[in-house]
Design a protein around this motif. Structure first.
Motif, PDB file in Angstrom:
ATOM      1  N   HIS A 103       0.836  -1.193   0.000  1.00 50.02           N
ATOM      2  CA  HIS A 103       0.000   0.000   0.000  1.00 50.02           C
ATOM      3  C   HIS A 103       0.873   1.245   0.000  1.00 50.02           C
ATOM      4  CE1 HIS A 103       0.724   0.380   4.414  1.00 50.02           C
ATOM      5  NE2 HIS A 103       0.679  -0.944   4.367  1.00 50.02           N
ATOM      6  N   LYS A 104       0.335   2.284  -0.607  1.00 51.06           N
ATOM      7  CA  LYS A 104       1.029   3.569  -0.698  1.00 51.06           C
ATOM      8  C   LYS A 104      -0.038   4.633  -0.499  1.00 51.06           C
ATOM      9  CE  LYS A 104       3.976   4.000  -4.058  1.00 51.06           C
ATOM     10  NZ  LYS A 104       4.505   4.216  -5.449  1.00 51.06           N
ATOM     11  N   GLY A 105      -0.014   5.307   0.655  1.00 44.98           N
ATOM     12  CA  GLY A 105      -1.122   6.197   0.964  1.00 44.98           C
ATOM     13  C   GLY A 105      -0.709   7.498   1.600  1.00 44.98           C
ATOM     14  N   TYR A 126      -6.722  11.763   0.970  1.00 43.87           N
ATOM     15  CA  TYR A 126      -7.014  11.641  -0.455  1.00 43.87           C
ATOM     16  C   TYR A 126      -5.971  10.763  -1.133  1.00 43.87           C
ATOM     17  CZ  TYR A 126      -3.537  15.394  -0.969  1.00 43.87           C
ATOM     18  OH  TYR A 126      -2.404  16.149  -0.924  1.00 43.87           O
ATOM     19  N   ASN A 127      -6.290  10.371  -2.393  1.00 42.40           N
ATOM     20  CA  ASN A 127      -5.414   9.502  -3.188  1.00 42.40           C
ATOM     21  C   ASN A 127      -5.181   8.158  -2.476  1.00 42.40           C
ATOM     22  OD1 ASN A 127      -5.378  11.704  -4.861  1.00 42.40           O
ATOM     23  ND2 ASN A 127      -3.235  12.195  -4.544  1.00 42.40           N
ATOM     24  N   GLY A 128      -4.101   7.492  -2.825  1.00 39.90           N
ATOM     25  CA  GLY A 128      -3.748   6.228  -2.190  1.00 39.90           C
ATOM     26  C   GLY A 128      -4.145   5.019  -3.020  1.00 39.90           C
ATOM     27  N   VAL A 129      -3.212   4.054  -3.111  1.00 42.67           N
ATOM     28  CA  VAL A 129      -3.438   2.810  -3.846  1.00 42.67           C
ATOM     29  C   VAL A 129      -2.946   1.642  -2.998  1.00 42.67           C
ATOM     30  CG1 VAL A 129      -3.440   3.687  -6.218  1.00 42.67           C
ATOM     31  CG2 VAL A 129      -1.266   3.301  -5.065  1.00 42.67           C
ATOM     32  N   ALA A 130      -3.512   0.464  -3.261  1.00 41.43           N
ATOM     33  CA  ALA A 130      -3.113  -0.728  -2.522  1.00 41.43           C
ATOM     34  C   ALA A 130      -3.341  -1.952  -3.400  1.00 41.43           C
ATOM     35  CB  ALA A 130      -3.898  -0.869  -1.224  1.00 41.43           C
ATOM     36  N   ILE A 131      -2.520  -2.975  -3.192  1.00 44.02           N
ATOM     37  CA  ILE A 131      -2.683  -4.259  -3.866  1.00 44.02           C
ATOM     38  C   ILE A 131      -2.762  -5.338  -2.798  1.00 44.02           C
ATOM     39  CG2 ILE A 131      -1.666  -5.941  -5.450  1.00 44.02           C
ATOM     40  CD1 ILE A 131      -0.375  -3.610  -6.955  1.00 44.02           C
ATOM     41  N   LEU A 132      -3.869  -6.080  -2.795  1.00 40.37           N
ATOM     42  CA  LEU A 132      -4.117  -7.159  -1.841  1.00 40.37           C
ATOM     43  C   LEU A 132      -4.102  -8.464  -2.612  1.00 40.37           C
ATOM     44  CD1 LEU A 132      -7.353  -5.564  -0.273  1.00 40.37           C
ATOM     45  CD2 LEU A 132      -4.972  -4.820   0.025  1.00 40.37           C
ATOM     46  N   ASP A 187       9.465   2.417 -10.975  1.00 35.73           N
ATOM     47  CA  ASP A 187       8.525   3.178 -11.794  1.00 35.73           C
ATOM     48  C   ASP A 187       8.549   4.660 -11.424  1.00 35.73           C
ATOM     49  OD1 ASP A 187       7.593   0.900 -13.238  1.00 35.73           O
ATOM     50  OD2 ASP A 187       6.457   0.310 -11.472  1.00 35.73           O
ATOM     51  N   PRO A 188       8.071   5.548 -12.324  1.00 39.05           N
ATOM     52  CA  PRO A 188       8.216   6.992 -12.121  1.00 39.05           C
ATOM     53  C   PRO A 188       7.402   7.541 -10.949  1.00 39.05           C
ATOM     54  CG  PRO A 188       7.741   6.470 -14.434  1.00 39.05           C
ATOM     55  CD  PRO A 188       7.516   5.219 -13.657  1.00 39.05           C
ATOM     56  N   ASP A 189       7.822   8.699 -10.482  1.00 40.51           N
ATOM     57  CA  ASP A 189       7.025   9.529  -9.582  1.00 40.51           C
ATOM     58  C   ASP A 189       6.289  10.512 -10.472  1.00 40.51           C
ATOM     59  OD1 ASP A 189       5.932  11.136  -7.636  1.00 40.51           O
ATOM     60  OD2 ASP A 189       7.816  12.158  -7.150  1.00 40.51           O
ATOM     61  N   TRP A 190       5.049  10.224 -10.762  1.00 35.68           N
ATOM     62  CA  TRP A 190       4.312  10.931 -11.798  1.00 35.68           C
ATOM     63  C   TRP A 190       4.168  12.423 -11.478  1.00 35.68           C
ATOM     64  CZ3 TRP A 190       4.265   7.822 -15.739  1.00 35.68           C
ATOM     65  CH2 TRP A 190       4.303   6.443 -15.505  1.00 35.68           C
ATOM     66  N   CYS A 191       4.582  13.223 -12.444  1.00 40.76           N
ATOM     67  CA  CYS A 191       4.541  14.693 -12.336  1.00 40.76           C
ATOM     68  C   CYS A 191       5.353  15.205 -11.144  1.00 40.76           C
ATOM     69  CB  CYS A 191       3.098  15.196 -12.259  1.00 40.76           C
ATOM     70  SG  CYS A 191       2.101  14.772 -13.708  1.00 40.76           S
ATOM     71  N   GLY A 192       6.227  14.357 -10.598  1.00 36.54           N
ATOM     72  CA  GLY A 192       7.098  14.751  -9.499  1.00 36.54           C
ATOM     73  C   GLY A 192       6.377  15.131  -8.227  1.00 36.54           C
ATOM     74  N   ARG A 193       5.181  14.591  -8.007  1.00 35.85           N
ATOM     75  CA  ARG A 193       4.359  15.022  -6.871  1.00 35.85           C
ATOM     76  C   ARG A 193       4.370  14.068  -5.693  1.00 35.85           C
ATOM     77  NH1 ARG A 193      -0.868  18.503  -8.411  1.00 35.85           N
ATOM     78  NH2 ARG A 193      -0.066  19.644 -10.217  1.00 35.85           N
ATOM     79  N   GLY A 194       4.793  12.843  -5.894  1.00 37.04           N
ATOM     80  CA  GLY A 194       4.790  11.878  -4.797  1.00 37.04           C
ATOM     81  C   GLY A 194       3.417  11.684  -4.192  1.00 37.04           C
ATOM     82  N   ASP A 195       2.374  11.693  -5.049  1.00 36.40           N
ATOM     83  CA  ASP A 195       1.022  11.725  -4.486  1.00 36.40           C
ATOM     84  C   ASP A 195       0.272  10.389  -4.534  1.00 36.40           C
ATOM     85  OD1 ASP A 195       0.676  11.773  -7.210  1.00 36.40           O
ATOM     86  OD2 ASP A 195      -0.588  13.551  -7.269  1.00 36.40           O
ATOM     87  N   CYS A 196       1.002   9.285  -4.531  1.00 35.56           N
ATOM     88  CA  CYS A 196       0.421   7.962  -4.245  1.00 35.56           C
ATOM     89  C   CYS A 196      -0.681   7.582  -5.225  1.00 35.56           C
ATOM     90  CB  CYS A 196      -0.110   7.909  -2.810  1.00 35.56           C
ATOM     91  SG  CYS A 196       1.113   8.318  -1.552  1.00 35.56           S
TER      92      CYS A 196
END
Length: 275
Positions: A66-68, A72-78, A89-98
């Motif tokens: 999980h990355k949260g 707001y935002n946040g993703v997880a794989i169970l 993999d990239p840090d999209w748009c350089g925001r580190g926003d999960c």
């Protein structure tokens, strides 16, 4: 070795849960209905230190990434199957926003690369200059497209998530009325189509449901009676690499989940792969 039960397809599901702590109890209903081997979540709205690991393990997922962040935002794989988290993999748009999490899944037949995305919604105004949220959405998809193009078609790969774009005319309740609404504007549709083409991705849901048929995964909270009005959109997607297109067994869109108590506005979606 994979822990998937012998003799059954690999079931991969995705769901924008809209707060994993608020709706953790609904995961039991999802498991009962779909029995997935892997479940990808978006919009978990939960900092990592507060993620409900023990509850989720109790639903039959011993392997969790999980990355949260707060609110707001946040993703997880169970997963029932072991995996290794990808960290290149990239840090999209350089925001580190999960908004992205990927793993190498220990699947039948060999490793399977699985990506879980939560694309920015883009706000209400489809104008890059006047709406920074819309600009961010387009920039995010442009970066993902360039990334896919640089990598090319990768074998044994799956990309799922809330991509916040309904690309086809029958992915929305009214193509004509939605052309000026964020999620179905021509510039967004072109962007998502470009991303799919750059990675040679195969649309797993439309593999089963012809483009001339309506297909929705999201119904607004603003509707007084979402089921009666049925003004939906297909914002949630499952894509597979070309070599996996022939392994697609079936799909499921769990529409009844939209009527669960304290429901998310998205419903879970699943594919089966015959590996």
């Amino acid at each position: 070795m994979p822990t998937q039960r012998t003799g059954r397809p690999l079931r991969i599901a995705t769901w924008n849960i809209n707060s994993v702590r608020l709706r953790r109890g609904l995961l039991a209903e999802l498991v009962k209905a779909l029995d997935p081997d892997v479940l990808c979540l978006q919009e978990t709205k939960c900092p990592d230190e507060l993620f409900p690991l023990e509850d989720i393990r109790g639903f039959g997922f011993p392997h969790i990434a999980h990355k949260g962040m707060k609110g707001y935002n946040g993703v997880a794989i169970l997963s029932r199957l072991p995996f290794a988290v990808r960290d290149e993999d990239p840090d999209w748009c350089g925001r580190g926003d999960c908004r992205h999490l990927a793993v190498s899944l220990d699947a039948p037949g060999g490793p399977l690369e699985l990506h879980d995305f939560y694309v920015p919604a883009g706000g209400d105004l489809p104008d890059r200059a006047a709406n920074p949220k819309f600009a961010h959405k387009l920039d995010f998809v442009a970066e993902a497209t360039a990334w896919s193009a640089a990598r090319g078609a990768r074998p044994r790969s799956v990309l799922v998530g809330d991509l916040n774009i309904a690309p086809l005319e029958n992915d929305v309740w009214s193509h004509r009325q939605m052309l000026g609404v964020v999620s179905h504007t021509p510039v967004e549709v072109a962007a998502l189509t470009g991303w799919m083409q750059a990675g040679a991705w195969h649309d797993a849901l439309r593999h089963f449901v012809p483009p001339e048929e309506k297909l929705y995964t999201w119904w607004s909270y603003r509707a007084r009676d979402w089921e009666a009005s049925d003004r939906g959109r297909r914002l949630d997607h499952l894509w597979v690499s070309p070599d996996l297109a022939g392994a697609l067994g079936r799909h499921a869109v769990l529409k009844p989940a939209r009527g669960w108590p304290q429901a998310s506005d998205h419903v879970p979606v699943m594919i089966e792969l015959l590996l």
